[in-house]
Write a protein that holds these residues in place. Structure first.
Motif, PDB file in Angstrom:
ATOM      1  N   UNK A 254       0.792  -1.232   0.000  1.00 42.05           N
ATOM      2  CA  UNK A 254       0.000   0.000   0.000  1.00 42.05           C
ATOM      3  C   UNK A 254       0.828   1.288   0.000  1.00 42.05           C
ATOM      4  N   UNK A 255       1.927   1.385   0.756  1.00 43.21           N
ATOM      5  CA  UNK A 255       2.658   2.658   0.808  1.00 43.21           C
ATOM      6  C   UNK A 255       3.112   3.175  -0.550  1.00 43.21           C
ATOM      7  N   UNK A 256       3.669   2.313  -1.377  1.00 41.93           N
ATOM      8  CA  UNK A 256       4.137   2.768  -2.685  1.00 41.93           C
ATOM      9  C   UNK A 256       2.975   3.010  -3.641  1.00 41.93           C
ATOM     10  N   UNK A 257       1.888   2.272  -3.488  1.00 40.58           N
ATOM     11  CA  UNK A 257       0.701   2.565  -4.299  1.00 40.58           C
ATOM     12  C   UNK A 257       0.119   3.926  -3.919  1.00 40.58           C
ATOM     13  N   UNK A 258       0.114   4.226  -2.628  1.00 45.10           N
ATOM     14  CA  UNK A 258      -0.355   5.545  -2.195  1.00 45.10           C
ATOM     15  C   UNK A 258       0.498   6.644  -2.824  1.00 45.10           C
ATOM     16  N   UNK A 259       1.818   6.456  -2.834  1.00 44.88           N
ATOM     17  CA  UNK A 259       2.694   7.439  -3.475  1.00 44.88           C
ATOM     18  C   UNK A 259       2.344   7.598  -4.950  1.00 44.88           C
ATOM     19  N   UNK A 260       2.130   6.495  -5.639  1.00 46.51           N
ATOM     20  CA  UNK A 260       1.776   6.564  -7.054  1.00 46.51           C
ATOM     21  C   UNK A 260       0.445   7.292  -7.252  1.00 46.51           C
ATOM     22  N   UNK A 261      -0.479   7.109  -6.311  1.00 49.64           N
ATOM     23  CA  UNK A 261      -1.739   7.831  -6.375  1.00 49.64           C
ATOM     24  C   UNK A 261      -1.542   9.328  -6.217  1.00 49.64           C
ATOM     25  N   UNK A 284      -1.297   0.081   7.757  1.00 53.30           N
ATOM     26  CA  UNK A 284      -1.608  -0.474   9.080  1.00 53.30           C
ATOM     27  C   UNK A 284      -3.082  -0.270   9.413  1.00 53.30           C
ATOM     28  N   UNK A 285      -3.658   0.845   8.964  1.00 49.29           N
ATOM     29  CA  UNK A 285      -5.095   1.055   9.160  1.00 49.29           C
ATOM     30  C   UNK A 285      -5.901   0.031   8.370  1.00 49.29           C
ATOM     31  N   UNK A 286      -5.493  -0.213   7.124  1.00 49.49           N
ATOM     32  CA  UNK A 286      -6.185  -1.191   6.291  1.00 49.49           C
ATOM     33  C   UNK A 286      -6.094  -2.595   6.882  1.00 49.49           C
ATOM     34  N   UNK A 287      -4.963  -2.901   7.509  1.00 51.45           N
ATOM     35  CA  UNK A 287      -4.748  -4.226   8.087  1.00 51.45           C
ATOM     36  C   UNK A 287      -5.352  -4.362   9.478  1.00 51.45           C
ATOM     37  N   UNK A 288      -5.936  -3.263   9.987  1.00 51.01           N
ATOM     38  CA  UNK A 288      -6.461  -3.260  11.358  1.00 51.01           C
ATOM     39  C   UNK A 288      -5.377  -3.710  12.338  1.00 51.01           C
ATOM     40  N   UNK A 289      -4.217  -3.086  12.205  1.00 50.58           N
ATOM     41  CA  UNK A 289      -3.072  -3.437  13.052  1.00 50.58           C
ATOM     42  C   UNK A 289      -3.356  -3.101  14.510  1.00 50.58           C
ATOM     43  N   UNK A 290      -2.634  -3.771  15.392  1.00 49.22           N
ATOM     44  CA  UNK A 290      -2.761  -3.482  16.817  1.00 49.22           C
ATOM     45  C   UNK A 290      -2.510  -2.003  17.081  1.00 49.22           C
ATOM     46  N   UNK A 291      -3.224  -1.457  18.028  1.00 51.42           N
ATOM     47  CA  UNK A 291      -3.065  -0.046  18.400  1.00 51.42           C
ATOM     48  C   UNK A 291      -1.620   0.259  18.764  1.00 51.42           C
ATOM     49  N   UNK A 292      -0.990  -0.662  19.473  1.00 50.23           N
ATOM     50  CA  UNK A 292       0.391  -0.436  19.921  1.00 50.23           C
ATOM     51  C   UNK A 292       1.347  -0.336  18.734  1.00 50.23           C
ATOM     52  N   UNK A 293       1.134  -1.164  17.710  1.00 49.49           N
ATOM     53  CA  UNK A 293       2.018  -1.115  16.544  1.00 49.49           C
ATOM     54  C   UNK A 293       1.799   0.170  15.758  1.00 49.49           C
ATOM     55  N   UNK A 294       0.547   0.553  15.568  1.00 50.95           N
ATOM     56  CA  UNK A 294       0.235   1.785  14.843  1.00 50.95           C
ATOM     57  C   UNK A 294       0.853   2.988  15.549  1.00 50.95           C
ATOM     58  N   UNK A 347      -9.687   2.271   0.488  1.00 46.69           N
ATOM     59  CA  UNK A 347      -8.466   3.056   0.646  1.00 46.69           C
ATOM     60  C   UNK A 347      -8.800   4.488   1.044  1.00 46.69           C
ATOM     61  N   UNK A 348      -9.805   5.072   0.404  1.00 48.60           N
ATOM     62  CA  UNK A 348     -10.224   6.433   0.754  1.00 48.60           C
ATOM     63  C   UNK A 348     -10.563   6.518   2.242  1.00 48.60           C
ATOM     64  N   UNK A 349     -11.333   5.565   2.731  1.00 46.32           N
ATOM     65  CA  UNK A 349     -11.715   5.559   4.147  1.00 46.32           C
ATOM     66  C   UNK A 349     -10.501   5.420   5.057  1.00 46.32           C
ATOM     67  N   UNK A 350      -9.529   4.595   4.646  1.00 48.67           N
ATOM     68  CA  UNK A 350      -8.319   4.406   5.440  1.00 48.67           C
ATOM     69  C   UNK A 350      -7.474   5.681   5.473  1.00 48.67           C
TER      70      UNK A 350
END
Length: 368
Positions: A254-261, A284-294, A347-350
């Motif tokens: 996702x990070x590099x796709x976001x850059x391309x966007x 990390x938002x898209x993956x619903x990562x743990x709060x601590x990791x985010x 992605x927009x929501x994230x």
């Protein structure tokens, strides 16, 4: 047939303070006729020490100031020089565009390639690809090579004397390497170079992340004061080598796709690495990562000066964000390496949620 795992990396990597003075000693096995494709700043910061490394040698050297864009005509110009001057080795001296043009020149002429990065803003020096543009500045192609560069030489003193904003951006680019690789491994996606992801590739990506977390803040302080310290050396290796080799042997997400966007909007001013850093939080938002990791990644970004909100990247309208989301999710984008795939609406929501969490965090920091 099951995808074969593979590892790719530069054949040689040299790094340290004063490395330019050892250029000829380290690279003389490649030939005796050299073309240095230099950015303006690269020529100024490296020419004298490079010449000192040839002291007493009769090797032929030609320094060409790069035109600023890795375009079709610029690469053709350098190819003509290689052929007319009977060059043995092409050397890139500068940032990403000079590196891309020199790689392409060496590839098309069948010559060896050495990369001397003058900033640690991306991991481009170690990767086996170039971004090629048309002469009008529009995108032409990603040019993938059969192998990675023959050698990389990084003078840590040159990096230390470059503006710290480039090092910070480089750490943003490197930040995504582990998380993008982890996501790609989960979905058994191919590596950036088309092979199966190896344990060694993931180990390098994880070492890259661990190095950034351990030494990032101290490295920024060293660069701000234009001095080389063990912390800065460690981070330079993470940004240039570990991130480049890690990304080649895992993949982006996702990070590099976001850059391309973001780039699809045209005229953006945010550095590649800054976009990738914010894109890592989006992933990390898209993956619903743990709060601590985010929050740990937010901590790191705040610590070294990377963005955690959209406003730190630029002024985006709601329409812009929908455009970014649509183009970041186009067919072939690496965001599709995430489990469950990602739609433009998701992605927009994230993006909105990640920005809101960042603004909330900044408000909390400002009240403290």
């Amino acid at each position: 047939m099951k995808r074969l795992r593979m590892m790719r990396a530069p054949l040689k990597y040299v790094q340290g303070k004063g490395a330019l003075l050892q250029f000829h000693k380290e690279m003389e096995y490649m030939g005796k006729r050299w073309l240095f494709v230099c950015s303006n700043s690269g020529y100024k910061s490296c020419h004298d020490d490079l010449e000192k490394s040839f002291d007493g040698k009769d090797d032929y050297r030609r320094y060409e100031i790069f035109g600023g864009l890795s375009s079709v005509s610029e690469i053709k110009k350098m190819q003509n020089i290689v052929e007319s001057d009977k060059i043995d080795v092409v050397v890139a001296v500068g940032g990403g565009s000079a590196v891309d043009a020199a790689k392409a020149t060496a590839y098309y002429t069948g010559k060896s390639i050495v990369i001397i990065p003058t900033v640690a803003a991306t991991d481009a020096p170690c990767t086996g690809l170039s971004v090629i543009y048309n002469d009008d500045g529009s995108f032409n192609q990603y040019l993938f090579y059969p192998h990675n560069p023959d050698a990389i030489l990084v003078d840590s003193d040159v990096i230390a004397k470059a503006p710290v904003k480039f090092l910070i951006a480089g750490m943003g680019d490197a930040l995504g390497t582990y998380f993008e690789g982890r996501a790609s491994l989960r979905t058994e996606s191919p590596s950036l170079e088309g092979g199966g992801i190896t344990r060694a590739g993931m180990a390098i990506a994880k070492a890259c992340y661990d190095t950034l977390r351990s030494y990032g803040k101290a490295a920024v302080t060293a660069c701000e004061n234009n001095v080389v310290t063990p912390a800065l050396d460690a981070v330079i290796e993470a940004v240039v080598y570990m991130s480049g080799v890690g990304a080649d042997n895992v993949d982006c997400a996702a990070p590099h796709s976001f850059y391309n966007g973001v780039t699809s909007l045209g005229g953006h001013e945010a550095y590649h690495g800054n976009c990738v850093a914010f894109g890592t939080l989006i992933q990390l938002s898209l993956e619903c990562a743990d709060k601590s990791e985010f929050e740990d990644i937010q901590d790191f970004c705040l610590e070294i000066g990377l963005p955690i909100t959209l406003s730190e990247l630029g002024n985006f309208t709601d329409e812009d964000l929908h455009t970014i989301s649509k183009n970041a999710c186009a067919k072939g984008e690496t965001i599709h390496n995430l489990a469950g795939d990602v739609t433009p609406d998701e992605l927009y929501c994230a993006i909105i949620a990640t920005d809101a969490l960042g603004r909330k965090r900044l408000n909390k920091e400002n009240r403290a």
